[in-house]
Scaffold this active site. Structure first.
Site, PDB file in Angstrom:
ATOM      1  N   GLY C  10      48.913  30.310 -66.000  1.00  0.00           N
ATOM      2  CA  GLY C  10      48.052  30.062 -64.839  1.00  0.00           C
ATOM      3  C   GLY C  10      48.740  29.118 -63.890  1.00  0.00           C
ATOM      4  O   GLY C  10      49.199  28.048 -64.291  1.00  0.00           O
ATOM      5  N   GLY C  11      48.824  29.517 -62.630  1.00  0.00           N
ATOM      6  CA  GLY C  11      49.545  28.720 -61.631  1.00  0.00           C
ATOM      7  C   GLY C  11      48.639  28.202 -60.538  1.00  0.00           C
ATOM      8  O   GLY C  11      49.044  28.076 -59.395  1.00  0.00           O
ATOM      9  N   GLY C  12      47.393  27.911 -60.879  1.00  0.00           N
ATOM     10  CA  GLY C  12      46.526  27.242 -59.909  1.00  0.00           C
ATOM     11  C   GLY C  12      46.742  25.749 -59.995  1.00  0.00           C
ATOM     12  O   GLY C  12      47.740  25.280 -60.548  1.00  0.00           O
ATOM     13  N   SER C 251      29.414  28.467 -45.668  1.00  0.00           N
ATOM     14  CA  SER C 251      29.148  27.048 -45.911  1.00  0.00           C
ATOM     15  C   SER C 251      27.680  26.706 -45.703  1.00  0.00           C
ATOM     16  O   SER C 251      26.987  27.276 -44.866  1.00  0.00           O
ATOM     17  CB  SER C 251      30.006  26.208 -44.972  1.00  0.00           C
ATOM     18  OG  SER C 251      29.523  24.898 -44.928  1.00  0.00           O
ATOM     19  N   ARG C 298      20.132  23.213 -53.102  1.00  0.00           N
ATOM     20  CA  ARG C 298      20.924  24.412 -53.343  1.00  0.00           C
ATOM     21  C   ARG C 298      20.297  25.381 -54.367  1.00  0.00           C
ATOM     22  O   ARG C 298      20.185  26.575 -54.117  1.00  0.00           O
ATOM     23  CB  ARG C 298      22.270  23.973 -53.887  1.00  0.00           C
ATOM     24  CG  ARG C 298      23.430  24.767 -53.371  1.00  0.00           C
ATOM     25  CD  ARG C 298      24.668  24.329 -54.104  1.00  0.00           C
ATOM     26  NE  ARG C 298      25.676  23.880 -53.145  1.00  0.00           N
ATOM     27  CZ  ARG C 298      26.989  23.915 -53.400  1.00  0.00           C
ATOM     28  NH1 ARG C 298      27.427  24.320 -54.565  1.00  0.00           N
ATOM     29  NH2 ARG C 298      27.850  23.514 -52.500  1.00  0.00           N
ATOM     30  N   HIS C 366      29.819  31.681 -58.331  1.00  0.00           N
ATOM     31  CA  HIS C 366      30.809  30.851 -57.652  1.00  0.00           C
ATOM     32  C   HIS C 366      31.739  30.099 -58.606  1.00  0.00           C
ATOM     33  O   HIS C 366      32.895  29.867 -58.294  1.00  0.00           O
ATOM     34  CB  HIS C 366      30.041  29.854 -56.776  1.00  0.00           C
ATOM     35  CG  HIS C 366      30.899  29.020 -55.906  1.00  0.00           C
ATOM     36  ND1 HIS C 366      31.891  29.545 -55.126  1.00  0.00           N
ATOM     37  CD2 HIS C 366      30.925  27.679 -55.682  1.00  0.00           C
ATOM     38  CE1 HIS C 366      32.478  28.573 -54.446  1.00  0.00           C
ATOM     39  NE2 HIS C 366      31.925  27.431 -54.787  1.00  0.00           N
TER      40      HIS C 366
END
Lengths: 289, 280, 677
Positions: C10-12, C251, C298, C366
Site C-alpha cells: 500500500g502506497g498511500g 462538502s 452529520r 466514506h
C-alpha cells in the site's frame, strides 16, 4: 549497450539551443537593417543606391562584419533549426490552439526561409565570388544583383511576377519567424515569465512583425516599380553609374567591376572595366543586397 | 439534458485496441444505451460488464487505468475525441455535443501501450527523480516547524504542487516523443524497465517535471538542491527542448501555470550557466 | 543470515510514511502498490489534518483535549492508549510535514493557518487549499522517491497483494503478489509485512472511495487467520454527488452557507425543480428539526435523507436515490465568493451549474473505522510503548496493519481531519517497532531455509489463478454480481440498520458469494487481464461483507455510525421536574447497561470458506471514562447533570471507573454476548 555515451550534440544540447536562439536574434537584427535599407528603394534609385554605397564604403572590414553578424549566425541557425524541426510532432488538428499554430508556423516558415535564403543569396549574390563560379552561377540565373547598380538590377529581377511572389512570401515568413522567435526567446531566456507578461510581449512582437512585413513588402513594391519598364530601368542605371563614378573618384568606394551590371547594351564607363585585378577577396561572398 | 440527448437511445464508442505491446492496433466499436450524466469511466464500466461489441460479437473487456474518479489521482488519462484528458471528468453529454453520435477513445500517444487504453507512464516518475523533486530534509525526527513562508510564496507553490503526473502536458507536447523498448522473451520486468530507462535517458523531460523542479527551487530547504536541479534541466532532454507550443498549459486539467514554470526554468538555467562559466 | 527486508503493501499516506521511516532506519524496504503510489486514495482527502497547535494551546487546548474529542467522537469504542499517543504526536507530525514542503495555507505573518472542523471547539486543522490529502501524499511520495533514488526502497507499482506467507510456526515470512501487467505471480520474502491497504468501500458498490479500495488485501489476510475488528463501523457522509461510476463528496459547507435540502411532495415529480411551487416542496430537515434546520448534525442529516428516499419513497428520481440540495436562492456572486471551489466540482462532474439548478445529492459510504485487528503495548502513563514489536502487529506475528486498514483509532465514528493524521502517525510509529521485531529474529526470510515455503505458496497462487481462468463459460458475470452486492450492502448496512433487513442481507450475500464462485471470465488472456483481477477482488469482498453484516446484526445498540432505530435511546421529553429527573436517571441506567453489554470490540475470525465467527473484546477506557453523547438530544441538560452526579459519587466511593482497564489488548475476553449464529 547500457551506459552508451550520448552524442556530442546531445551532451551540449543546452548550449547549442541557446546559441541557436542567440544567432537567430543576431541575424534578425541584420534582417531588420536589410529590409529597412531595401525599403528605401521606394524613395527612388538614388536613395537606395546611396544606402548601398554607404554600406560598401566599409571596404575591407565589410567581409568581417558580414561573417560575424550575418553568415556564421544564419548558417548555424539554419542547420540547427533543421535539426530541431526534424524532431517535431505537429498536432494542430487535435490541439488547434493559437500558440500551437505559431509553433508549427515558426517551423514551417523556418523551412521555407531555409530554402528561400539559399535561393535568394544565390540569385542575387551567387554564393561565391570565384570568377569561374560566377560564370556558372550567372548561367543558372544566379548573381543577378549588382550592388553598384542596385535599384536597376533588383528591378530587373523583380520583373518576374513569380519571383516577386516568392520574395513577398519570404519577407512575410521572415517577419513572422523573427518576431515570434523573439517572443519565444523571451521565454527561453526567462525574460517574460508570467502569463500576463507573455501575452503583452506577444502583442508587441506581433505588431513588430506586421511592421517589418510591411517594410519588406514595400521594398518589393519599390523594386517592381523600378523594373516596370525599360525606361525606368535605364533611368535608374544612369543615376547609379553616375553615383559610382563620383564615389570611386572621391575614393569612398573601391572600384569593383563584378559589383556592377553587365548588360549587353551597357557601354558606359569602359575605362573602369579594365581593372579585374582590383577585385579584392574574390572568394569572399561580400554582398549587401 | 438537451432536447436531442433525451431522445437518444444509444451512442457508439470507438476504441483503439491493442492486445499487448508490439501487437497491431485495431478499432472496435461498442454500442452503449444512453443515460444522462454518464462519464467515460462509467461507459468503460458498462463495456467491461457486457463484453460485447456493437456487432453483438463477444469480445474481451477493454483494459483501462483509473482510481480516484475525482480528477486528483491522475490515473485515467486517455485521448478522448482526439484530445488528451482525464476520462473521469469527460462527460458523455458534452462529448456527444463535440462529436455527434460517437465517442472516440485512444490510449495516450507518447507512452508505450500496455494494453488497450493502459499505458506505461513510469518515464514521468523517473523524470521526477532526475530533477530531484523533493525537499532534502536531514531526517524524519521532530525538529520543529519548517521554514516560515509568505502567503505569496504559498500561493505560488500550491498550484504547482497540485500536479498529479497525469501526463496530459507531455502527451499534447509536439516536442515530446514516444520511447518504447520492447520486452525480450524471458526478460524480467525489472530488466525491461532498466532498458526502457536507459533508452529515454536523453529524451525530453516534459513540462511536469520542469514545473516540479521550479516548485522545489522555490522552497527554502528545497532550494538547497537548486544547482542539481538546474544541472538536470540544462542537461540532455532538459528545458532547451521546449518549443513553446504551450499546449501543456492549455490541456493541463489542474490549470497549472506550466509555461510560467518553463520560463522561470529558462531564467534560472541562464543564470546558472553563466555562473558556471565564471565560477570555473 | 541474508539481509532482512520489510514489505510494505500500500502506497498511500500510511504505507509511504512507513517506507520512508524504515528506510531512514536503514532497513531494506520493498514498497508494493496496486497503483503508482502517487495515485493512491489518500489524494482524495480534502479538508485537513488535526493537531493541537501554538495558538489553540493558548486558548486552553491540549493534546489531551484532542485525544478526548477523538474518543468522544468515536463513542468510546477505541482502546485509548493508541489514540492518546496519536494526539501527542500530532503537532510533531504537522511540523514534519511542514518541513517536507507541504504548501500549508499561511497567515499573513507566514505561520501555518488553521481552520475549525466538526467535533471540536478549536481551530486545530491545518490545511493546504482544498487538497490537503493530495499535498500530504505528494510530500511523502517525494521522500520515498528520494529514498528510492538512494537505493533504500524498491518500489513495486502495479502489483496486487495475494496473501501472506506463513511458516509452520505461524510467523509471516513474506507475501505473494501478482503483477497487473504481466500477470506474473511472485513470492516476496519479508521479515515483516506491513499492510497499509486502506478501506473497503467497494463492498458497497459505489462509495466516495477510489477503485483500489476493495478491501481485498485485508480480506486475503483474514483468510490466512488474521482477525478483523469492528467491521460494522462504516462512516457514511451525508452529502455526496451520485454518479454512475462513483459517489463524489460534496462538502458540508454547502449547507453551512445556506443550502436547503428538499424533495418534491409528489413522489418523482417530473417538473423542473424551479417549476415546483414552495408549497409542494418538502423541506424535511427544516420541518422535522425546526431548531437546527438544514444544519442538523452529520449523522442525523444522513439518516433523514436516507429515510425520506428509501422508506418514504420521495426520492427526486425514480431509478436513483437523491434529494435536492438547493443553493439557487443565494445570489450568484455570494456563491462564487464562498463556495466557488466546491460548486466547480459539481459542475465538472454533473455538467450542471448548481447556481441555476439544485444539486442532487445522497449519502455515501466514506470511511471504514473497522479493519484488521492489531495489537499494542501500553505504557504506565497510558500511551504506547515506543519500539514495542507488538504495536500494530496483527495476531499473525510479523504481519502488521496501519492506516485505514487497521481498526485502532476511530472507534465508532471518525472525527473529521483525523484520518490523515492516523495514517501518517501509524506509518511513522510502526518503523522503530518493526526494527525491534527484526532484531529479535535469528533468521532472514530470504535465507535458503524458506525457499521451499515461498515456492510452495507461489505455486498455490498460480494454481488458483489458473483455476479461475479455466472456469467454464456461461457462468456468472462478476461485474453484475458486484453491482448486486453493492445494492444489498448499501440497502442493509449503511445509514439505518434494521435486524430483519440485516438477516435478509446475510442470506442474500451468502447466496451472491456462492454465485460469485461460479463466475466465468470474458477475458481468459495472460496479459493485463483486468477481468480476472477484478473477479479475484470481488471474491475477496465477501468475507468482509459477511463480517460487516454479522457484526451489525449482533450489535443491538446505537453507537457512533452504527444506528439501529429499534435500539435508539430517546431523550427526556417530560417538563415536570421530578418526572424529568426520574426519566434522566432511567436514561443513565440504560446507558450504563448498554456500555456494559456493548462497549466492546467486535472481532471476526474466518474459516477456510471465508465465513466469520464473532467474539468480543473489552475496550481499554482507563484514561477517559465513557460518557453519553448528548448533542442534539432532547433533555440533554438534565441527563448530563445526572450523569455527572453519578460520576462524582463513583469517585467518592473509591470505585473504579465504569470500565475496568483491559489488561493489554492482546487478550480477547470471552464473549459475554453470544455471537450471532
Amino acid at each position: 549497450m547500457a551506459g552508451t555515451e550520448p552524442s556530442f550534440f546531445v551532451r551540449h544540447e543546452f548550449l547549442i539551443r541557446r546559441l541557436h536562439s542567440l544567432t537567430g536574434i543576431i541575424f534578425g537584427g541584420y534582417v531588420c537593417v536589410h529590409l529597412f535599407v531595401n525599403a528605401s528603394i521606394v524613395g527612388g534609385a538614388q536613395a537606395f543606391q546611396k544606402n548601398v554605397l554607404a554600406i560598401h564604403s566599409m571596404g575591407g572590414i565589410l567581409p568581417l562584419v558580414e561573417w560575424v553578424f550575418i553568415f556564421l549566425p544564419i548558417l548555424f541557425h539554419m542547420f540547427v533549426g533543421i535539426g530541431i524541426t526534424v524532431g517535431m510532432i505537429p498536432n494542430n488538428k487535435n490541439y488547434p490552439y493559437e500558440a500551437n499554430w505559431r509553433y508549427t508556423l515558426q517551423r514551417a516558415t523556418g523551412l521555407y526561409l531555409f530554402l528561400f535564403i539559399l535561393w535568394h543569396v544565390f540569385q542575387t549574390h551567387g554564393w561565391f565570388h570565384f570568377d569561374w563560379w560566377l560564370n556558372v552561377a550567372e548561367r543558372w540565373g544566379g548573381a543577378q544583383f549588382s550592388p553598384y547598380n542596385a535599384a536597376s538590377s533588383i528591378g530587373l529581377i523583380m520583373q518576374n511576377m513569380l519571383v516577386s511572389l516568392l520574395y513577398a512570401l519570404g519577407v512575410l515568413a521572415a517577419a513572422f519567424h523573427l518576431f515570434n522567435g523573439v517572443w519565444t526567446a523571451g521565454i527561453t531566456w526567462g525574460i517574460w515569465t508570467r502569463p500576463h507578461a507573455q501575452a503583452n510581449a506577444l502583442k508587441v512582437c506581433l505588431a513588430a512583425s506586421v511592421l517589418l512585413g510591411a517594410v519588406g513588402l514595400s521594398a518589393i513594391w519599390g523594386a517592381r516599380k523600378i523594373g516596370s519598364s525599360e525606361e525606368s530601368i535605364k533611368q535608374a542605371e544612369a543615376i547609379e553609374n553616375e553615383m559610382y563614378t563620383v564615389q570611386v573618384e572621391a575614393g569612398l568606394i573601391p572600384p569593383t567591376e563584378h559589383k556592377r551590371a553587365h548588360h549587353a547594351d551597357s557601354d558606359e564607363t569602359p575605362e573602369l572595366t579594365a581593372t579585374p585585378a582590383s577585385d579584392e577577396n574574390p572568394t569572399h561572398p561580400s554582398d549587401e543586397d | 439534458m438537451t432536447a436531442s440527448s433525451t431522445k437518444r437511445e444509444s451512442f457508439d464508442v470507438r476504441i483503439l485496441r491493442q492486445a499487448a505491446p508490439g501487437e497491431p492496433s485495431r478499432w472496435e466499436t461498442f454500442r452503449i444505451p444512453y443515460e444522462p450524466n454518464l462519464n467515460v469511466i462509467s461507459v468503460l464500466q458498462k463495456i467491461a460488464a457486457m463484453a460485447r461489441n456493437a456487432e453483438g460479437k463477444e469480445t474481451t473487456p477493454v483494459a483501462w487505468d483509473c482510481n480516484c474518479l475525482e480528477e486528483v489521482c491522475g490515473a485515467c488519462t486517455m485521448v478522448i475525441n482526439g484530445r488528451v484528458r482525464q476520462s473521469c471528468s469527460a462527460l458523455v453529454d458534452r462529448l456527444l455535443e463535440e462529436h455527434e453520435g460517437e465517442i472516440e477513445l485512444q490510449p495516450m500517444t507518447k507512452f508505450p501501450v500496455v494494453r488497450d487504453l493502459v499505458v506505461d507512464r513510469s518515464r514521468m516518475f523517473r523524470a521526477l527523480e532526475k530533477v530531484k523533486a523533493w525537499v532534502p530534509v536531514d531526517d524524519y525526527y521532530d525538529r520543529g516547524a519548517g521554514p516560515r513562508e509568505s502567503q505569496e510564496s504559498q500561493e505560488e507553490r500550491y498550484p504547482l504542487s497540485e500536479c498529479m503526473t497525469c501526463g496530459c502536458c507531455v502527451d499534447a507536447c509536439p516536442q515530446y516523443s514516444k520511447v518504447e523498448v520492447e520486452r525480450r522473451p524471458n526478460e524480467s520486468i525489472e530488466e525491461h524497465q532498466a532498458r526502457q530507462a536507459e533508452a529515454e535517458k536523453s529524451e525530453f523531460l516534459g513540462a511536469a517535471p520542469i514545473s516540479q523542479a521550479m516548485l522545489f527551487n522555490r522552497h527554502a530547504t528545497g532550494a538547497m538542491l537548486a544547482d542539481d536541479r538546474l544541472n538536470a534541466l540544462s542537461g540532455p532532454g532538459g528545458i532547451q527542448v521546449c518549443g513553446n507550443a504551450q499546449n501543456c498549459v492549455a490541456v493541463c486539467p489542474k490549470e497549472i501555470p506550466l509555461t510560467t514554470s518553463i520560463a522561470r526554468a529558462g531564467r534560472q538555467t541562464t543564470v546558472h550557466a553563466i555562473k558556471k562559466i565564471f565560477d570555473r | 543470515m541474508a539481509e532482512q527486508r520489510v514489505l510494505v503493501v500500500g502506497g498511500g499516506l500510511a504505507g509511504l510514511a512507513a517506507a520512508m521511516k524504515l528506510a531512514e532506519l536503514d532497513i531494506a524496504v520493498d514498497l508494493m502498490s496496486l497503483v503508482p503510489v502517487k495515485r493512491s486514495h489518500s489524494a482524495c482527502a480534502q479538508g485537513g489534518i488535526n493537531s493541537v497547535n501554538d495558538t489553540t494551546r493558548q486558548l486552553g487546548d491540549s493534546e489531551y483535549l484532542h485525544f478526548d474529542d477523538t474518543v468522544y467522537g468515536g463513542d468510546f469504542l477505541q482502546h485509548q492508549p493508541p489514540v492518546k499517543e496519536m494526539a501527542d504526536w500530532a503537532p510533531k507530525i504537522i511540523d514534519l510535514m511542514d518541513r517536507l514542503g507541504v504548501p500549508f495555507n499561511r497567515t499573513q505573518e507566514g505561520y501555518r493557518d488553521q481552520r475549525r472542523f466538526g467535533g471540536t471547539l478549536f481551530k486545530r486543522t491545518a490545511f493546504a487549499g482544498a487538497t490537503t490529502g493530495q499535498q500530504l501524499l505528494y510530500a511523502l511520495d517525494e521522500q520515498v522517491r528520494r529514498q528510492h533514488a538512494a537505493g533504500k526502497v524498491n518500489i513495486y507499482e502495479g502489483w496486487d497483494y495475494l496473501g501472506p506467507i506463513i511458516d509452520d510456526d505461524g510467523r509471516c515470512r513474506g507475501a505473494t503478489a501478482q503483477n497487473l501487467v504481466t500477470m506474473e505471480i511472485r513470492a516476496f520474502p519479508a521479515d515483516a509485512v506491513v499492510l497499509a491497504t486502506g478501506g473497503c468501500g467497494l463492498i458497497f458498490g459505489r462509495s466516495t472511495m477510489s477503485m483500489a479500495c476493495t478491501g481485498s488485501a485485508a480480506s486475503r489476510s483474514v483468510q490466512y487467520g488474521a482477525k478483523y475488528a469492528n467491521g460494522e463501523f462504516i462512516q457514511v457522509h451525508p452529502t455526496a454527488i451520485p454518479g454512475a461510476d462513483k459517489l463524489r463528496l460534496m462538502s458540508e459547507s454547502a449547507r453551512g452557507e445556506g443550502g436547503r435540502v428538499w424533495v418534491p411532495r409528489t413522489p418523482q415529480d417530473t417538473r423542473a425543480p424551479k417549476d415546483i411551487p414552495e408549497s409542494e416542496r418538502y423541506y424535511f430537515l427544516e420541518e422535522r428539526y425546526p431548531k437546527y434546520g438544514n444544519l442538523v448534525p452529520r449523522d442525523i442529516a444522513t439518516r433523514e435523507i436516507f429515510n425520506v428516499c428509501v422508506n418514504e419513497g420521495l426520492s427526486v428520481e425514480a431509478d436513483k436515490q437523491c434529494v435536492y440540495l438547493d443553493l439557487t436562492h443565494i445570489p450568484r456572486e455570494e456563491l462564487d465568493r464562498k463556495l466557488g471551489g466546491i460548486l466547480h466540482i459539481y459542475e465538472k462532474f454533473q455538467g450542471v451549474d448548481p447556481r441555476d439548478q439544485p444539486m442532487k445529492i445522497f449519502p455515501a459510504v466514506h470511511y471504514s473505522m473497522g479493519g484488521l485487528w492489531a495489537d499494542y503495548e501500553r505504557t504506565a502513563a497510558g500511551g504506547l510503548m515506543p519500539g514495542s514489536p507488538r504495536n500494530h502487529q496483527t495476531n499473525i506475528p510479523g504481519l502488521y496493519a496501519i492506516g485505514e486498514c487497521d481498526y485502532q483509532y476511530h472507534g465508532g465514528n471518525r472525527l473529521g481531519a483525523n484520518s490523515l493524521l492516523s495514517c501518517i502517525f501509524t506509518g511513522l510509529f510502526v518503523g522503530p517497532c518493526i526494527e525491534t521485531a527484526l532484531k529479535s529474529l535469528d533468521a532472514s526470510a530470504s535465507d535458503a531455509q524458506f525457499d521451499l515455503l515461498h515456492r510452495a505458496e507461489r505455486s498455490k497462487k498460480e494454481m488458483e489463478h489458473k483455476k479461475l481462468l479455466e472456469a467454464p463459460t456461461g457462468g456468472e458475470n462478476p461485474y453484475l454480481i458486484h453491482q448486486e452486492l453493492g445494492q444489498e450492502m448499501t440497502k442493509a448496512a449503511t445509514v439505518v440498520r434494521v435486524n430483519d433487513q440485516l438477516t435478509a442481507a446475510i442470506e442474500k450475500v451468502a447466496e451472491l458469494h456462492e454465485r460469485a464462485r461460479k463466475c466465468s471470465l470474458s477475458d481468459t488472456g495472460v496479459w493485463t487481464n483486468q477481468n480476472v483481477m477484478f473477479t479475484k477482488s470481488l471474491l475477496d469482498m465477501f468475507p468482509l461483507a459477511k463480517a460487516l453484516l454479522k457484526g451489525a446484526l449482533a450489535r443491538d445498540e446505537c453507537r457512533g455510525a452504527h444506528y439501529k432505530p429499534a435500539f435508539d435511546m430517546p431523550g427526556v421529553e417530560s417538563t415536570d421536574p421530578t418526572e424529568r429527573r426520574q426519566q434522566a436517571e432511567l436514561w443513565c441506567d440504560k446507558f450504563e447497561e448498554k456500555n456494559r453489554k456493548w462497549l466492546k470490540t467486535t472481532i471476526a475470525d474466518f474459516d477456510s470458506k471465508g465465513d466469520p465467527t464473532l467474539s468480543y473484546e473489552d475496550v481499554d477506557t482507563s484514561l477517559i471514562p465513557p460518557r453519553p453523547r448528548l448533542y442534539g438530544i432532547v433533555g440533554g441538560d438534565i441527563i448530563e447533570s445526572v450523569w455527572k452526579e453519578r460520576q462524582v459519587k463513583k469517585t467518592e466511593s473509591g470505585a473504579q471507573g465504569v470500565e475496568k482497564p483491559a489488561n493489554g489488548a492482546a487478550e480477547v475476553s470471552r464473549d459475554p454476548v453470544p455471537a450471532n449464529k
